[in-house]
Each structure stands twice: as structure tokens, then as C-alpha cells.
Write a protein that holds these residues in place. Structure first.
Motif, PDB file in Angstrom:
ATOM      1  N   GLY A   1       0.824  -1.211   0.000  1.00 21.81           N
ATOM      2  CA  GLY A   1       0.000   0.000   0.000  1.00 21.81           C
ATOM      3  C   GLY A   1       0.857   1.259   0.000  1.00 21.81           C
ATOM      4  O   GLY A   1       0.575   2.214  -0.727  1.00 21.81           O
TER       5      GLY A   1
ATOM      6  N   ILE B   1      -5.992   2.705   1.408  1.00 18.97           N
ATOM      7  CA  ILE B   1      -4.664   2.303   1.908  1.00 18.97           C
ATOM      8  C   ILE B   1      -4.408   2.837   3.333  1.00 18.97           C
ATOM      9  O   ILE B   1      -4.057   2.057   4.223  1.00 18.97           O
ATOM     10  CB  ILE B   1      -3.552   2.652   0.895  1.00 18.97           C
ATOM     11  CG1 ILE B   1      -3.754   1.758  -0.347  1.00 18.97           C
ATOM     12  CG2 ILE B   1      -2.165   2.425   1.495  1.00 18.97           C
ATOM     13  CD1 ILE B   1      -2.853   2.067  -1.510  1.00 18.97           C
TER      14      ILE B   1
ATOM     15  N   TYR C   1      -6.275   0.259  10.460  1.00 18.58           N
ATOM     16  CA  TYR C   1      -7.164  -0.788  10.988  1.00 18.58           C
ATOM     17  C   TYR C   1      -6.360  -2.024  11.411  1.00 18.58           C
ATOM     18  O   TYR C   1      -6.558  -2.560  12.496  1.00 18.58           O
ATOM     19  CB  TYR C   1      -8.204  -1.153   9.922  1.00 18.58           C
ATOM     20  CG  TYR C   1      -9.219  -2.169  10.383  1.00 18.58           C
ATOM     21  CD1 TYR C   1     -10.224  -1.811  11.274  1.00 18.58           C
ATOM     22  CD2 TYR C   1      -9.184  -3.483   9.920  1.00 18.58           C
ATOM     23  CE1 TYR C   1     -11.159  -2.749  11.699  1.00 18.58           C
ATOM     24  CE2 TYR C   1     -10.115  -4.413  10.339  1.00 18.58           C
ATOM     25  CZ  TYR C   1     -11.097  -4.046  11.227  1.00 18.58           C
ATOM     26  OH  TYR C   1     -12.025  -4.971  11.652  1.00 18.58           O
TER      27      TYR C   1
ATOM     28  N   GLY D   1     -12.936  -0.505  -0.349  1.00 21.52           N
ATOM     29  CA  GLY D   1     -12.602  -1.738  -1.088  1.00 21.52           C
ATOM     30  C   GLY D   1     -13.756  -2.151  -1.992  1.00 21.52           C
ATOM     31  O   GLY D   1     -13.561  -2.507  -3.157  1.00 21.52           O
TER      32      GLY D   1
ATOM     33  N   MET E   1     -13.960   0.170  -5.002  1.00 19.82           N
ATOM     34  CA  MET E   1     -12.994  -0.155  -6.067  1.00 19.82           C
ATOM     35  C   MET E   1     -13.391  -1.443  -6.794  1.00 19.82           C
ATOM     36  O   MET E   1     -13.263  -1.539  -8.015  1.00 19.82           O
ATOM     37  CB  MET E   1     -11.587  -0.298  -5.476  1.00 19.82           C
ATOM     38  CG  MET E   1     -11.012   1.016  -5.021  1.00 19.82           C
ATOM     39  SD  MET E   1      -9.298   0.860  -4.528  1.00 19.82           S
ATOM     40  CE  MET E   1      -9.450   0.022  -2.982  1.00 19.82           C
TER      41      MET E   1
ATOM     42  N   TYR F   1     -13.772  -0.020 -10.415  1.00 26.77           N
ATOM     43  CA  TYR F   1     -12.498  -0.057 -11.153  1.00 26.77           C
ATOM     44  C   TYR F   1     -12.592  -1.094 -12.268  1.00 26.77           C
ATOM     45  O   TYR F   1     -13.243  -2.134 -12.108  1.00 26.77           O
ATOM     46  CB  TYR F   1     -11.342  -0.460 -10.226  1.00 26.77           C
ATOM     47  CG  TYR F   1     -10.710   0.673  -9.437  1.00 26.77           C
ATOM     48  CD1 TYR F   1     -11.245   1.955  -9.428  1.00 26.77           C
ATOM     49  CD2 TYR F   1      -9.557   0.447  -8.689  1.00 26.77           C
ATOM     50  CE1 TYR F   1     -10.652   2.971  -8.695  1.00 26.77           C
ATOM     51  CE2 TYR F   1      -8.953   1.463  -7.949  1.00 26.77           C
ATOM     52  CZ  TYR F   1      -9.515   2.725  -7.957  1.00 26.77           C
ATOM     53  OH  TYR F   1      -8.933   3.717  -7.250  1.00 26.77           O
TER      54      TYR F   1
ATOM     55  N   ASP G   1      -7.681 -10.394 -12.420  1.00 28.95           N
ATOM     56  CA  ASP G   1      -8.893 -10.338 -11.578  1.00 28.95           C
ATOM     57  C   ASP G   1     -10.117 -10.638 -12.432  1.00 28.95           C
ATOM     58  O   ASP G   1     -10.392  -9.926 -13.394  1.00 28.95           O
ATOM     59  CB  ASP G   1      -9.071  -8.936 -10.964  1.00 28.95           C
ATOM     60  CG  ASP G   1      -8.037  -8.627  -9.900  1.00 28.95           C
ATOM     61  OD1 ASP G   1      -7.075  -9.404  -9.760  1.00 28.95           O
ATOM     62  OD2 ASP G   1      -8.197  -7.607  -9.209  1.00 28.95           O
TER      63      ASP G   1
ATOM     64  N   ARG H   1     -15.007 -10.592  -3.321  1.00 27.35           N
ATOM     65  CA  ARG H   1     -14.779  -9.291  -2.675  1.00 27.35           C
ATOM     66  C   ARG H   1     -16.097  -8.692  -2.190  1.00 27.35           C
ATOM     67  O   ARG H   1     -16.161  -8.101  -1.118  1.00 27.35           O
ATOM     68  CB  ARG H   1     -14.075  -8.340  -3.642  1.00 27.35           C
ATOM     69  CG  ARG H   1     -12.586  -8.598  -3.717  1.00 27.35           C
ATOM     70  CD  ARG H   1     -11.927  -7.666  -4.710  1.00 27.35           C
ATOM     71  NE  ARG H   1     -10.472  -7.758  -4.625  1.00 27.35           N
ATOM     72  CZ  ARG H   1      -9.665  -7.516  -5.634  1.00 27.35           C
ATOM     73  NH1 ARG H   1     -10.154  -7.175  -6.819  1.00 27.35           N
ATOM     74  NH2 ARG H   1      -8.358  -7.596  -5.479  1.00 27.35           N
TER      75      ARG H   1
ATOM     76  N   GLY I   1     -10.098  -8.597   7.472  1.00 25.52           N
ATOM     77  CA  GLY I   1      -9.034  -7.646   7.126  1.00 25.52           C
ATOM     78  C   GLY I   1      -7.675  -8.321   7.060  1.00 25.52           C
ATOM     79  O   GLY I   1      -6.941  -8.171   6.076  1.00 25.52           O
TER      80      GLY I   1
ATOM     81  N   TRP J   1      -9.511 -15.809   3.069  1.00 21.93           N
ATOM     82  CA  TRP J   1     -10.606 -15.285   3.882  1.00 21.93           C
ATOM     83  C   TRP J   1     -11.209 -16.389   4.738  1.00 21.93           C
ATOM     84  O   TRP J   1     -11.436 -16.214   5.932  1.00 21.93           O
ATOM     85  CB  TRP J   1     -11.672 -14.639   2.986  1.00 21.93           C
ATOM     86  CG  TRP J   1     -11.454 -13.174   2.751  1.00 21.93           C
ATOM     87  CD1 TRP J   1     -11.120 -12.244   3.697  1.00 21.93           C
ATOM     88  CD2 TRP J   1     -11.560 -12.456   1.510  1.00 21.93           C
ATOM     89  NE1 TRP J   1     -11.013 -10.998   3.120  1.00 21.93           N
ATOM     90  CE2 TRP J   1     -11.275 -11.097   1.778  1.00 21.93           C
ATOM     91  CE3 TRP J   1     -11.868 -12.819   0.211  1.00 21.93           C
ATOM     92  CZ2 TRP J   1     -11.302 -10.101   0.806  1.00 21.93           C
ATOM     93  CZ3 TRP J   1     -11.889 -11.828  -0.768  1.00 21.93           C
ATOM     94  CH2 TRP J   1     -11.615 -10.488  -0.480  1.00 21.93           C
TER      95      TRP J   1
HETATM   96  C1  HEM Z   1      -8.211  -4.540   5.855  1.00 26.88           C
HETATM   97  C2  HEM Z   1      -7.420  -5.224   5.079  1.00 26.88           C
HETATM   98  C3  HEM Z   1      -7.055  -4.817   3.684  1.00 26.88           C
HETATM   99  C4  HEM Z   1      -5.808  -4.509   3.249  1.00 26.88           C
HETATM  100  C5  HEM Z   1      -4.538  -4.505   4.067  1.00 26.88           C
HETATM  101  C6  HEM Z   1      -5.916  -4.155   1.853  1.00 26.88           C
HETATM  102  C7  HEM Z   1      -4.859  -3.748   1.079  1.00 26.88           C
HETATM  103  C8  HEM Z   1      -4.970  -3.235  -0.178  1.00 26.88           C
HETATM  104  C9  HEM Z   1      -3.915  -2.636  -0.935  1.00 26.88           C
HETATM  105  C10 HEM Z   1      -2.490  -2.445  -0.448  1.00 26.88           C
HETATM  106  C11 HEM Z   1      -4.413  -2.278  -2.136  1.00 26.88           C
HETATM  107  C12 HEM Z   1      -3.667  -1.626  -3.305  1.00 26.88           C
HETATM  108  C13 HEM Z   1      -3.307  -2.727  -4.260  1.00 26.88           C
HETATM  109  C14 HEM Z   1      -2.391  -2.269  -5.341  1.00 26.88           C
HETATM  110  O1  HEM Z   1      -1.703  -1.277  -5.166  1.00 26.88           O
HETATM  111  O2  HEM Z   1      -2.333  -2.940  -6.392  1.00 26.88           O
HETATM  112  C15 HEM Z   1      -5.795  -2.680  -2.152  1.00 26.88           C
HETATM  113  C16 HEM Z   1      -6.630  -2.543  -3.236  1.00 26.88           C
HETATM  114  C17 HEM Z   1      -7.907  -3.066  -3.279  1.00 26.88           C
HETATM  115  N1  HEM Z   1      -8.601  -3.635  -2.250  1.00 26.88           N
HETATM  116 FE1  HEM Z   1      -7.944  -3.884  -0.383  1.00 26.88          FE
HETATM  117  N2  HEM Z   1      -7.210  -4.281   1.467  1.00 26.88           N
HETATM  118  C18 HEM Z   1      -7.954  -4.684   2.552  1.00 26.88           C
HETATM  119  C19 HEM Z   1      -9.301  -4.957   2.589  1.00 26.88           C
HETATM  120  C20 HEM Z   1     -10.092  -5.051   1.465  1.00 26.88           C
HETATM  121  C21 HEM Z   1     -11.420  -5.586   1.443  1.00 26.88           C
HETATM  122  C22 HEM Z   1     -12.199  -6.148   2.643  1.00 26.88           C
HETATM  123  C23 HEM Z   1     -11.844  -5.528   0.164  1.00 26.88           C
HETATM  124  C24 HEM Z   1     -13.159  -6.038  -0.315  1.00 26.88           C
HETATM  125  C25 HEM Z   1     -13.959  -5.415  -1.045  1.00 26.88           C
HETATM  126  C26 HEM Z   1     -10.776  -4.929  -0.628  1.00 26.88           C
HETATM  127  C27 HEM Z   1     -10.810  -4.688  -1.987  1.00 26.88           C
HETATM  128  C28 HEM Z   1      -9.815  -4.049  -2.711  1.00 26.88           C
HETATM  129  C29 HEM Z   1      -9.912  -3.730  -4.136  1.00 26.88           C
HETATM  130  C30 HEM Z   1     -11.081  -4.049  -5.059  1.00 26.88           C
HETATM  131  C31 HEM Z   1      -8.722  -3.108  -4.475  1.00 26.88           C
HETATM  132  C32 HEM Z   1      -8.296  -2.609  -5.884  1.00 26.88           C
HETATM  133  C33 HEM Z   1      -7.583  -3.788  -6.530  1.00 26.88           C
HETATM  134  C34 HEM Z   1      -7.087  -3.472  -7.917  1.00 26.88           C
HETATM  135  O3  HEM Z   1      -7.800  -2.837  -8.702  1.00 26.88           O
HETATM  136  O4  HEM Z   1      -5.977  -3.941  -8.217  1.00 26.88           O
HETATM  137  N3  HEM Z   1      -9.723  -4.664   0.193  1.00 26.88           N
HETATM  138  N4  HEM Z   1      -6.110  -3.249  -0.954  1.00 26.88           N
END
Ligand code: HEM
Length: 231
Positions: free
Chosen positions: A34, A64, A70, A111, A114, A118, A124, A132, A169, A202
Motif C-alpha cells: 500500500g 490504503i 485498521y 474496497g 474499487m 475499477y 482479476d 470481494r 481484514g 478469507w
Molecule cells: C483490511 C485489510 C485490507 C488490506 C490490508 C488491503 C490492502 C490493499 C492494498 C495495499 C491495495 C492496493 C493494491 C495495489 O496497489 O495494487 C488494495 C486494493 C484493493 N482492495 Fe484492499 N485491502 C484490505 C481490505 C479489502 C477488502 C475487505 C476488500 C473487499 C472489497 C478490498 C478490496 C480491494 C480492491 C477491489 C482493491 C483494488 C484492486 C485493484 O484494482 O488492483 N480490500 N487493498
């Protein structure tokens, strides 16, 4: 047994800090990923693989920092001495909880945002999108249920729902633990195996949370039975 009045199980004090340490260690990879993404967004070059973040930066700029806070702050909610307030002051747990509930909601909702809006990157597919939606919505629901339970002073239910939300998470860290052996033993992931491995992370994280919830409830029951047995 009334869960609100169930006796608390005291973990071995020597292992008290091991839990947050292990949880933060597990979070390191998604947190670093992130931070790298945020660095890229603040002046990096736009490429086809990151264009979606530049086109719509608001959700990722919310996601992020909130997921990072969290996971790190949330890890300390599992330390029992931090739940006790001193001299009429609210406990660390209570103060942190007031930050964590909205932070967790923002993390999950951004999340979901996105996931829905997105463009899907190459690896994906629709299965990952469905997963998700399911687990992101469950995280929102568990935080809301945990909040309702604490408002009703049902601290056992509160801890159970919040542990489940945190498990969803922390699964972002579990992904690394399940994916690396897969790549080493089987080979590169495909769209299908990636979705299945993320889904498995998960499920695995939630299963671990359920194990600790069960152990705590079961241990509390045994303790209560021993305390009411005639001597
Ligand atoms: C709390 C824990 C979570 C962490 C640590 C986390 C971490 C991250 C990070 C670092 C990114 C950026 C990814 C990148 O740069 O390519 C990201 C993107 C994303 N996250 Fe999370 N996330 C969490 C929870 C969730 C949850 C619960 C969802 C469910 C909907 C989610 C859905 C997404 C989506 C859809 C993206 C965009 C992915 C993409 O287009 O490549 N995240 N997340």
C-alpha cells in the motif's frame, strides 16, 4: 450461560504481546504494498497496470491509510490489559475502538467501491469480484453488529463480531502465506487459482477466528462449572 456475564479467560501474560506482534507481522506485506502504491500515486508514472488508480484516486487514497491503521491499531485490541481503564479514564481499548469502527467501515467500503467501479486488471475475474463483494460486505456487517453489541453492553458478542471483522481484514496478509507455497509447489497463479487462493485466505482467517471464539466460550464454560462445583 449468559454470554454477557461469562467469566473472562486470562491468556498467559508471557504470550500477551505475541498476538499483536504476529498480526502486525502478517500485515506487513499488504501495508508495504500500500505504501509503495501511495508513493507511486504521488508523482509516479502512469502505466496501463496502474492507470485505474490515477483515473479514480479517491477510493484508493481512502483504502490504503484506513486498512493500514485498521490492521495495526486493531492488533492491539486483542491485548486484554489494554481493555481496563484506570482511575475513571476510558481504556486504551475503548479509545482505539472509537477510531477503529469508522476506520474499518471506510476500509471495507472503499474496497467495495474499487471492486465495483475499477476496471478489472488482467488477473482479476468475476469470481474474485463476487468474493470481494461477499467478504467486503460481511466485514461491514460484522463491524456494525460488533458496534450494536457494545452499545448493548454485550462484550462477549462484541468481541466475537469484531474478531470476525478483523479476520476478514487480516486475510490480506494470509494471502501471502497461502500464495507463496502455491507458486513454489504448483507454479504461477491463473485468474481462477488467484481468486480461489484469495477466497481460501478469507475462509482460513475466519476459521482461525472461529477457533479462538469457540475456545474462549468453551474455556469460560468450564471455568464457570468448576467454580460452582461443591468442594
Ligand atoms: C483490511 C485489510 C485490507 C488490506 C490490508 C488491503 C490492502 C490493499 C492494498 C495495499 C491495495 C492496493 C493494491 C495495489 O496497489 O495494487 C488494495 C486494493 C484493493 N482492495 Fe484492499 N485491502 C484490505 C481490505 C479489502 C477488502 C475487505 C476488500 C473487499 C472489497 C478490498 C478490496 C480491494 C480492491 C477491489 C482493491 C483494488 C484492486 C485493484 O484494482 O488492483 N480490500 N487493498
Amino acid at each position: 450461560m449468559n454470554p454477557a456475564t461469562a467469566p473472562r479467560i486470562r491468556p498467559n501474560p508471557r504470550f500477551r504481546w505475541l498476538v499483536p506482534a504476529a498480526l502486525i507481522f502478517l500485515s506487513l506485506v499488504p501495508i508495504i504494498a500500500g505504501a509503495v502504491r501511495l508513493g507511486e500515486l504521488s508523482g509516479g508514472e502512469i502505466r496501463p497496470d496502474n492507470a485505474r488508480f490515477f483515473d479514480s484516486p479517491v477510493p484508493v487514497l481512502i483504502h490504503i491509510p484506513t486498512v493500514t491503521l485498521y490492521l495495526v491499531l486493531g492488533a492491539f485490541q486483542f491485548v486484554s490489559p489494554l481493555r481496563r481503564g484506570k482511575r475513571g479514564r476510558p481504556s486504551w481499548h475503548k479509545v482505539a475502538g472509537r477510531i477503529l469502527a469508522p476506520t474499518g467501515l471506510l476500509a471495507a467500503l472503499s474496497g467495495l467501491w474499487m471492486a465495483v467501479f475499477y476496471d478489472l486488471p488482467p488477473l482479476d475475474g468475476p469470481l474474485l469480484l463476487i468474493l470481494r463483494l461477499v467478504f467486503g460486505s460481511a466485514m461491514v456487517a460484522f463491524i456494525v453488529l460488533g458496534f450494536i453489541a457494545v452499545r448493548r453492553h454485550n462484550y462477549v458478542r462484541h468481541s466475537e463480531w469484531m474478531s470476525r471483522a478483523y479476520a476478514i481484514g487480516i486475510a490480506q496478509g494470509t494471502i501471502v502465506v497461502v500464495t507463496i507455497p502455491w507458486i513454489v509447489l504448483v507454479g504461477p497463479v491463473t485468474e481462477l487459482t488467484r481468486a480461489l487462493l484469495i477466497g481460501a485466505s478469507w475462509v482460513l482467517s475466519l476459521a482461525v477466528a472461529e477457533y479462538f471464539i469457540y475456545r474462549r466460550a468453551h474455556g469460560a464454560e468450564q471455568k464457570l462449572r468448576r467454580s460452582v462445583q461443591p468442594v
